[in-house]
Design a protein around this motif. Structure first.
Motif, PDB file in Angstrom:
ATOM      1  N   CYS A 128       0.853  -1.190   0.000  1.00 34.61           N
ATOM      2  CA  CYS A 128       0.000   0.000   0.000  1.00 34.61           C
ATOM      3  C   CYS A 128       0.890   1.241   0.000  1.00 34.61           C
ATOM      4  O   CYS A 128       1.723   1.414   0.895  1.00 34.61           O
ATOM      5  CB  CYS A 128      -0.901  -0.003   1.234  1.00 34.61           C
ATOM      6  N   VAL A 129       0.709   2.086  -1.017  1.00 43.90           N
ATOM      7  CA  VAL A 129       1.553   3.274  -1.172  1.00 43.90           C
ATOM      8  C   VAL A 129       0.669   4.516  -1.324  1.00 43.90           C
ATOM      9  O   VAL A 129      -0.099   4.611  -2.283  1.00 43.90           O
ATOM     10  CB  VAL A 129       2.472   3.142  -2.402  1.00 43.90           C
ATOM     11  N   PRO A 130       0.754   5.479  -0.411  1.00 44.56           N
ATOM     12  CA  PRO A 130      -0.007   6.725  -0.562  1.00 44.56           C
ATOM     13  C   PRO A 130       0.543   7.553  -1.727  1.00 44.56           C
ATOM     14  O   PRO A 130       1.756   7.698  -1.874  1.00 44.56           O
ATOM     15  CB  PRO A 130       0.214   7.448   0.772  1.00 44.56           C
ATOM     16  N   GLU A 131      -0.354   8.071  -2.545  1.00 40.28           N
ATOM     17  CA  GLU A 131       0.026   8.937  -3.657  1.00 40.28           C
ATOM     18  C   GLU A 131      -0.810  10.216  -3.603  1.00 40.28           C
ATOM     19  O   GLU A 131      -1.853  10.266  -2.946  1.00 40.28           O
ATOM     20  CB  GLU A 131      -0.214   8.232  -4.999  1.00 40.28           C
ATOM     21  N   ILE A 132      -0.351  11.240  -4.303  1.00 42.46           N
ATOM     22  CA  ILE A 132      -1.111  12.489  -4.370  1.00 42.46           C
ATOM     23  C   ILE A 132      -2.391  12.251  -5.162  1.00 42.46           C
ATOM     24  O   ILE A 132      -2.361  11.698  -6.260  1.00 42.46           O
ATOM     25  CB  ILE A 132      -0.277  13.592  -5.037  1.00 42.46           C
ATOM     26  N   ALA A 133      -3.508  12.652  -4.595  1.00 45.33           N
ATOM     27  CA  ALA A 133      -4.798  12.471  -5.266  1.00 45.33           C
ATOM     28  C   ALA A 133      -5.178  13.720  -6.045  1.00 45.33           C
ATOM     29  O   ALA A 133      -4.790  14.838  -5.691  1.00 45.33           O
ATOM     30  CB  ALA A 133      -5.883  12.164  -4.236  1.00 45.33           C
ATOM     31  N   SER A 134      -5.923  13.519  -7.121  1.00 43.19           N
ATOM     32  CA  SER A 134      -6.541  14.650  -7.808  1.00 43.19           C
ATOM     33  C   SER A 134      -7.712  15.114  -6.956  1.00 43.19           C
ATOM     34  O   SER A 134      -8.665  14.364  -6.743  1.00 43.19           O
ATOM     35  CB  SER A 134      -7.032  14.229  -9.196  1.00 43.19           C
ATOM     36  N   SER A 135      -7.634  16.336  -6.463  1.00 45.03           N
ATOM     37  CA  SER A 135      -8.657  16.831  -5.545  1.00 45.03           C
ATOM     38  C   SER A 135      -8.685  18.349  -5.564  1.00 45.03           C
ATOM     39  O   SER A 135      -7.661  19.003  -5.811  1.00 45.03           O
ATOM     40  CB  SER A 135      -8.378  16.335  -4.119  1.00 45.03           C
ATOM     41  N   GLN A 136      -9.846  18.903  -5.295  1.00 50.13           N
ATOM     42  CA  GLN A 136      -9.986  20.350  -5.171  1.00 50.13           C
ATOM     43  C   GLN A 136      -9.452  20.852  -3.833  1.00 50.13           C
ATOM     44  O   GLN A 136      -9.319  22.055  -3.622  1.00 50.13           O
ATOM     45  CB  GLN A 136     -11.456  20.757  -5.338  1.00 50.13           C
ATOM     46  N   ASN A 137      -9.134  19.912  -2.939  1.00 50.74           N
ATOM     47  CA  ASN A 137      -8.602  20.256  -1.624  1.00 50.74           C
ATOM     48  C   ASN A 137      -7.104  19.952  -1.573  1.00 50.74           C
ATOM     49  O   ASN A 137      -6.607  19.094  -2.290  1.00 50.74           O
ATOM     50  CB  ASN A 137      -9.319  19.438  -0.540  1.00 50.74           C
ATOM     51  N   LYS A 138      -6.400  20.636  -0.711  1.00 47.84           N
ATOM     52  CA  LYS A 138      -4.963  20.414  -0.583  1.00 47.84           C
ATOM     53  C   LYS A 138      -4.677  19.138   0.208  1.00 47.84           C
ATOM     54  O   LYS A 138      -5.448  18.735   1.064  1.00 47.84           O
ATOM     55  CB  LYS A 138      -4.304  21.610   0.116  1.00 47.84           C
ATOM     56  N   VAL A 139      -3.554  18.521  -0.093  1.00 49.17           N
ATOM     57  CA  VAL A 139      -2.950  17.378   0.615  1.00 49.17           C
ATOM     58  C   VAL A 139      -3.826  16.123   0.696  1.00 49.17           C
ATOM     59  O   VAL A 139      -3.590  15.269   1.541  1.00 49.17           O
ATOM     60  CB  VAL A 139      -2.456  17.758   2.041  1.00 49.17           C
ATOM     61  N   ASP A 140      -4.822  15.971  -0.149  1.00 47.34           N
ATOM     62  CA  ASP A 140      -5.577  14.721  -0.173  1.00 47.34           C
ATOM     63  C   ASP A 140      -4.718  13.619  -0.786  1.00 47.34           C
ATOM     64  O   ASP A 140      -3.930  13.861  -1.704  1.00 47.34           O
ATOM     65  CB  ASP A 140      -6.871  14.874  -0.975  1.00 47.34           C
ATOM     66  N   GLU A 141      -4.895  12.394  -0.281  1.00 42.45           N
ATOM     67  CA  GLU A 141      -4.098  11.264  -0.749  1.00 42.45           C
ATOM     68  C   GLU A 141      -4.974  10.140  -1.273  1.00 42.45           C
ATOM     69  O   GLU A 141      -6.097   9.945  -0.810  1.00 42.45           O
ATOM     70  CB  GLU A 141      -3.220  10.722   0.381  1.00 42.45           C
ATOM     71  N   ALA A 142      -4.419   9.405  -2.220  1.00 42.33           N
ATOM     72  CA  ALA A 142      -5.054   8.191  -2.734  1.00 42.33           C
ATOM     73  C   ALA A 142      -4.193   7.010  -2.319  1.00 42.33           C
ATOM     74  O   ALA A 142      -2.977   7.006  -2.540  1.00 42.33           O
ATOM     75  CB  ALA A 142      -5.164   8.256  -4.258  1.00 42.33           C
ATOM     76  N   MET A 143      -4.814   6.012  -1.700  1.00 46.15           N
ATOM     77  CA  MET A 143      -4.078   4.821  -1.290  1.00 46.15           C
ATOM     78  C   MET A 143      -4.030   3.837  -2.463  1.00 46.15           C
ATOM     79  O   MET A 143      -5.057   3.300  -2.882  1.00 46.15           O
ATOM     80  CB  MET A 143      -4.735   4.177  -0.071  1.00 46.15           C
ATOM     81  N   THR A 144      -2.845   3.639  -2.995  1.00 42.98           N
ATOM     82  CA  THR A 144      -2.661   2.777  -4.159  1.00 42.98           C
ATOM     83  C   THR A 144      -1.935   1.499  -3.747  1.00 42.98           C
ATOM     84  O   THR A 144      -1.449   1.388  -2.612  1.00 42.98           O
ATOM     85  CB  THR A 144      -1.844   3.497  -5.244  1.00 42.98           C
ATOM     86  N   VAL A 145      -1.847   0.553  -4.673  1.00 46.19           N
ATOM     87  CA  VAL A 145      -1.133  -0.697  -4.406  1.00 46.19           C
ATOM     88  C   VAL A 145      -0.120  -0.951  -5.519  1.00 46.19           C
ATOM     89  O   VAL A 145      -0.455  -0.886  -6.705  1.00 46.19           O
ATOM     90  CB  VAL A 145      -2.114  -1.882  -4.292  1.00 46.19           C
TER      91      VAL A 145
END
Length: 212
Positions: free
Chosen positions: A44-61
């Motif tokens: 599980c690797v956190p990545e930068i998410a596309s979001s209108q908010n700052k510092v949101d993350e997407a948990m990827t594998v």
């Protein structure tokens, strides 16, 4: 953002079908499929998410194969031993975020709720909690997952959407091992609680996911 498996990862996953690992381990943020002379790792690797908010993350594998024997860490836990993998599916979801709530009245209402909870937990008067947090700014928003081909996903602004392959499901006999990140959470903690599910149990876990 598009965080789907690349061709190398897809090939590794497909070769797991009809294989017979010695053991399958979990290390909380990793799942290890352990063979005699090599092992496959899902991390599980956190990545930068596309979001209108700052510092949101997407948990990827990330899926990797290592041509060496696996040496378990101290916290590694065996969840399956000497059982063949009869089938395998990739798991995909769609992640997006709501707008942040920054209106003073709404934020104050939410902050007040959290301050009451903190005061109970810490044994401190609510007024003292508010003094400690005085001068800080607050905003709140939700992260939401749904099926990629759902009507809900189609309504989301494409600029702020995330398509993610979050792991795999292994069919082992009459059971299923859900080796995928759930609810955009960090790691595979659910595997430590109950690693193998029956068909009906698995269906309940897949409400917001699609299989490939």
């Amino acid at each position: 953002m598009n965080y789907t498996f690349n061709e190398i990862e897809k090939d590794i996953i497909q070769r797991l079908k009809n294989s017979e690992p010695k053991r399958i381990w979990t290390e909380f943020i990793k799942v290890i499929i352990d063979f005699e002379e090599y092992y496959v790792e899902l991390e599980c690797v956190p990545e930068i998410a596309s979001s209108q908010n700052k510092v949101d993350e997407a948990m990827t594998v990330k899926v990797r194969e290592f041509k060496k024997s696996y040496l378990p860490y101290k916290n590694a836990k065996v969840i399956v031993e000497n059982k063949p993998i009869t089938d395998i599916k990739s798991v995909r979801t769609f992640l997006y975020f709501t707008d942040s709530i920054t209106e003073p009245a709404k934020v104050k209402k939410i902050d007040s709720k959290w301050n009451r909870m903190l005061s109970k937990i810490a044994g401190i008067r609510k007024s003292e909690i508010e003094k400690l947090l005085d001068g800080t700014t607050s905003s709140y928003h939700d992260e939401i997952i749904c099926k990629p081909n759902s009507d809900e996903a189609k309504k989301v602004n494409g600029e702020f959407s995330n398509l993610i392959d979050v792991g795999i499901i292994l069919e082992i006999g009459e059971n299923y091992l859900p080796a995928f990140v759930q609810g955009n959470g960090y790691g595979f903690a659910h595997l430590e609680r109950k690693p193998l599910l029956k068909s009906e149990e698995l269906k309940k876990e897949l409400i917001d996911y699609e299989l490939n």
